[in-house]
Write a protein that holds these residues in place. Structure first.
Motif, PDB file in Angstrom:
ATOM      1  N   THR A 155     108.676  41.962 107.892  1.00 28.88           N
ATOM      2  CA  THR A 155     109.360  42.039 109.183  1.00 28.88           C
ATOM      3  C   THR A 155     109.777  40.659 109.668  1.00 28.88           C
ATOM      4  O   THR A 155     110.878  40.481 110.199  1.00 28.88           O
ATOM      5  N   LEU A 156     108.893  39.674 109.477  1.00 26.21           N
ATOM      6  CA  LEU A 156     109.214  38.298 109.872  1.00 26.21           C
ATOM      7  C   LEU A 156     110.419  37.788 109.095  1.00 26.21           C
ATOM      8  O   LEU A 156     111.315  37.152 109.662  1.00 26.21           O
ATOM      9  N   THR A 157     110.467  38.075 107.796  1.00 28.44           N
ATOM     10  CA  THR A 157     111.577  37.620 106.964  1.00 28.44           C
ATOM     11  C   THR A 157     112.884  38.305 107.350  1.00 28.44           C
ATOM     12  O   THR A 157     113.925  37.660 107.467  1.00 28.44           O
ATOM     13  N   GLY A 158     112.845  39.609 107.556  1.00 31.70           N
ATOM     14  CA  GLY A 158     114.067  40.359 107.838  1.00 31.70           C
ATOM     15  C   GLY A 158     114.562  40.253 109.265  1.00 31.70           C
ATOM     16  O   GLY A 158     115.773  40.244 109.507  1.00 31.70           O
ATOM     17  N   SER A 159     113.621  40.149 110.230  1.00 34.24           N
ATOM     18  CA  SER A 159     114.014  40.179 111.646  1.00 34.24           C
ATOM     19  C   SER A 159     113.590  38.944 112.417  1.00 34.24           C
ATOM     20  O   SER A 159     113.776  38.898 113.646  1.00 34.24           O
ATOM     21  N   GLY A 160     112.987  37.953 111.745  1.00 31.88           N
ATOM     22  CA  GLY A 160     112.625  36.718 112.404  1.00 31.88           C
ATOM     23  C   GLY A 160     111.414  36.871 113.310  1.00 31.88           C
ATOM     24  O   GLY A 160     110.832  37.953 113.425  1.00 31.88           O
ATOM     25  N   TYR A 161     111.055  35.767 113.970  1.00 23.97           N
ATOM     26  CA  TYR A 161     109.881  35.854 114.841  1.00 23.97           C
ATOM     27  C   TYR A 161     110.156  36.694 116.086  1.00 23.97           C
ATOM     28  O   TYR A 161     109.234  37.220 116.702  1.00 23.97           O
ATOM     29  N   ILE A 162     111.426  36.874 116.448  1.00 31.49           N
ATOM     30  CA  ILE A 162     111.740  37.760 117.571  1.00 31.49           C
ATOM     31  C   ILE A 162     111.458  39.206 117.173  1.00 31.49           C
ATOM     32  O   ILE A 162     110.816  39.961 117.917  1.00 31.49           O
ATOM     33  N   GLY A 163     111.921  39.597 115.989  1.00 36.06           N
ATOM     34  CA  GLY A 163     111.662  40.949 115.513  1.00 36.06           C
ATOM     35  C   GLY A 163     110.188  41.199 115.290  1.00 36.06           C
ATOM     36  O   GLY A 163     109.668  42.269 115.624  1.00 36.06           O
ATOM     37  N   LEU A 164     109.486  40.206 114.719  1.00 37.96           N
ATOM     38  CA  LEU A 164     108.049  40.367 114.508  1.00 37.96           C
ATOM     39  C   LEU A 164     107.316  40.470 115.837  1.00 37.96           C
ATOM     40  O   LEU A 164     106.358  41.244 115.969  1.00 37.96           O
ATOM     41  N   GLY A 165     107.775  39.708 116.838  1.00 40.49           N
ATOM     42  CA  GLY A 165     107.159  39.799 118.165  1.00 40.49           C
ATOM     43  C   GLY A 165     107.277  41.196 118.750  1.00 40.49           C
ATOM     44  O   GLY A 165     106.317  41.741 119.307  1.00 40.49           O
ATOM     45  N   ILE A 166     108.459  41.800 118.605  1.00 39.95           N
ATOM     46  CA  ILE A 166     108.654  43.173 119.083  1.00 39.95           C
ATOM     47  C   ILE A 166     107.788  44.140 118.278  1.00 39.95           C
ATOM     48  O   ILE A 166     107.172  45.068 118.831  1.00 39.95           O
ATOM     49  N   PHE A 167     107.735  43.914 116.978  1.00 42.44           N
ATOM     50  CA  PHE A 167     106.937  44.759 116.081  1.00 42.44           C
ATOM     51  C   PHE A 167     105.458  44.736 116.481  1.00 42.44           C
ATOM     52  O   PHE A 167     104.799  45.772 116.559  1.00 42.44           O
ATOM     53  N   LEU A 168     104.935  43.546 116.748  1.00 39.15           N
ATOM     54  CA  LEU A 168     103.533  43.427 117.156  1.00 39.15           C
ATOM     55  C   LEU A 168     103.307  44.015 118.546  1.00 39.15           C
ATOM     56  O   LEU A 168     102.279  44.645 118.809  1.00 39.15           O
ATOM     57  N   ALA A 169     104.291  43.828 119.428  1.00 43.96           N
ATOM     58  CA  ALA A 169     104.163  44.359 120.792  1.00 43.96           C
ATOM     59  C   ALA A 169     104.078  45.887 120.794  1.00 43.96           C
ATOM     60  O   ALA A 169     103.332  46.480 121.582  1.00 43.96           O
ATOM     61  N   LEU A 170     104.825  46.523 119.907  1.00 50.42           N
ATOM     62  CA  LEU A 170     104.782  47.988 119.880  1.00 50.42           C
ATOM     63  C   LEU A 170     103.402  48.476 119.450  1.00 50.42           C
ATOM     64  O   LEU A 170     102.904  49.496 119.960  1.00 50.42           O
ATOM     65  N   TRP A 171     102.751  47.764 118.523  1.00 52.17           N
ATOM     66  CA  TRP A 171     101.416  48.186 118.102  1.00 52.17           C
ATOM     67  C   TRP A 171     100.380  47.905 119.187  1.00 52.17           C
ATOM     68  O   TRP A 171      99.422  48.670 119.342  1.00 52.17           O
ATOM     69  N   VAL A 172     100.593  46.825 119.936  1.00 50.88           N
ATOM     70  CA  VAL A 172      99.711  46.571 121.080  1.00 50.88           C
ATOM     71  C   VAL A 172      99.851  47.706 122.099  1.00 50.88           C
ATOM     72  O   VAL A 172      98.855  48.181 122.664  1.00 50.88           O
ATOM     73  N   ALA A 173     101.087  48.156 122.323  1.00 46.15           N
ATOM     74  CA  ALA A 173     101.320  49.263 123.262  1.00 46.15           C
ATOM     75  C   ALA A 173     100.651  50.544 122.773  1.00 46.15           C
ATOM     76  O   ALA A 173     100.044  51.281 123.567  1.00 46.15           O
ATOM     77  N   VAL A 174     100.740  50.818 121.471  1.00 50.21           N
ATOM     78  CA  VAL A 174     100.112  52.023 120.922  1.00 50.21           C
ATOM     79  C   VAL A 174      98.589  51.930 121.041  1.00 50.21           C
ATOM     80  O   VAL A 174      97.918  52.911 121.394  1.00 50.21           O
TER      81      VAL A 174
END
Length: 427
Positions: free
Chosen positions: A347-366
């Motif tokens: 995810t970091l490679t494909g979407s950068g640290y912005i995408g990874l930040g969103i990715f991690l935030a969604l799991w925190v929300a779950v």
């Protein structure tokens, strides 16, 4: 205005159709690599039907009712971000065709959370799905084990060359991870459902024990990691309910199982022996085509690609092309160009640290959603998924995405009182 579907299909028919697609999904995922997309489409059509036939409010108010973010919808809507991160990747992807294939793979994360929010599962449905999954996986795993015993010498030689034991769905990694998810679901449900007949509970626990043995026999390290991580988290979440003597017995059982599995299950011992051989070859600087060497190469390529575009990533659509170019440049002797074997790095490679930040935030929300409703099985499944993310990129495969999206969406509403569950109806 009365509900339209009162005159089209009785509510119990909708429930039966949803149950049918759930059973279909579980059986198809266990026994074959085909057919799961049909059930996902079936769920989506059923959800669309439920929305249209319950339409009795002004459009704006109705849209707000269906899609508003609140304590009951947060977890479901957060899961859909797995899909939307890839969709947004269109803007920095040049290879539109490959981007579309990534979007198609992620569709379960759009369809299943939304539909399962609109049409929640009742306890009877959950019981049937979990028990069916346990029974079908038990029979499937027994078939794999019997075939292993009938071809004992040949199978062990295959493992010694790094070739996995064949499984029905033709993907040993996803098969083992599905085993792990079903074991975790089974343990939770057998402990929760006190109305189960005593004989069913005995059969259920025997199936769980045998599947736990089979997952060691299959010798897929990621599957073993997922099930042990999940069981450990589930144990920690239930510490208050467990007396000290029982806790000591459980911990001792874990340790003993791990020790004796390595010592006395030939397939696992052979797999570990091959892993040690791989490590020695890598230490000596020899280039070999193996899962572990390929994994380390994929990490190296992932880090290099991330540095080329750290903020927004290289784009999910360009991942395949750029990975192949980087392998040709930095690892020309390796025939198989592998994308990063770590979902977070991918995810970091494909979407950068912005995408990874969103990715991690969604799991925190779950996770917040799970803790808010004391949903222990959801929390367990999330941490088990994290374990898979550390050693694989399951969201980059259709089966991996389908397995994770289904079980997380399936358990999302657990712990929410039935009168608080969302229902599509007029106010």
């Amino acid at each position: 205005m009365p509900k339209v579907n009162k005159y089209i299909l009785p509510e119990k028919w909708v429930t039966y159709i949803q149950l049918f697609w759930g059973v279909w999904f579980v059986c198809m995922m266990i026994f074959t690599k085909y057919g799961t997309s049909m059930s996902i489409i079936g769920f989506a059509v059923l959800g669309f039907y439920a929305v249209v036939t319950h339409f009795s409010l002004p459009a704006g108010e109705y849209f707000s009712k269906c899609f508003s973010v609140n304590n009951r919808s947060l977890g479901f809507l957060a899961l859909t971000l797995v899909f939307w991160i890839t969709v947004i990747g269109f803007f920095n992807s040049d290879n539109t065709q490959y981007w579309l294939s990534r979007v198609r793979i992620r569709l379960p994360f759009l369809a299943l959370p939304v539909v399962f929010y609109w049409i929640p599962w009742n306890n009877r449905q959950k019981r049937i799905i979990v028990l069916t999954a346990m029974l079908m996986m038990f029979f499937s795993s027994t078939y794999v084990a019997v075939r292993y015993l009938l071809h004992y010498q040949e199978m062990n030689e295959m493992l010694g060359r790094g070739t996995p034991i064949p499984v029905p769905m033709s993907d040993h990694v996803r098969y083992a991870q599905l085993q792990a998810y079903i074991i975790l679901s089974g343990v939770y449900w057998l402990l929760k459902d006190r109305s189960l007949h005593k004989m069913i509970k005995i059969i259920g626990w025997c199936s769980i024990v045998m599947m736990f043995f089979y997952i060691h026999l299959l010798a897929v390290r990621s599957g073993i990691l997922v099930v042990y991580c999940g069981l450990l988290v589930f144990l920690v979440l239930n510490l208050k309910k467990i007396s000290l003597p029982v806790l000591l017995v459980i911990v001792a059982s874990f340790v003993a199982t791990g020790f004796f599995s390595v010592q006395y299950i030939p397939s696992l011992a052979q797999k570990l022996s091959y892993m040690k051989w791989e490590y020695r070859q890598l230490q000596e600087g020899k280039t070999i085509e193996s899962s572990d060497s390929g994994r380390w190469s994929s990490y190296d390529i992932g880090r290099k690609l991330y540095r080329s575009s750290p903020a927004f990533g290289i784009g999910p659509g360009d991942m395949d092309d750029l990975v192949k170019k980087m392998y040709a440049k930095y690892h020309p002797t390796e025939k198989n160009a592998k994308q990063p074997h770590n979902q977070f790095l991918h995810t970091l490679t494909g979407s950068g640290y912005i995408g990874l930040g969103i990715f991690l935030a969604l799991w925190v929300a779950v996770l917040w959603f799970g803790f808010h409703y004391h949903n222990k099985i959801l929390i367990t499944m999330v941490f088990a998924t994290f374990a898979a993310f550390m050693v694989e990129s399951p969201l980059e495969t259709a089966r991996g995405t389908a397995i994770i999206a289904f079980w997380l969406s399936f358990w999302m509403a657990e712990g929410i009182p039935p009168d608080k569950l969302f229902r599509i109806q007029s106010a």
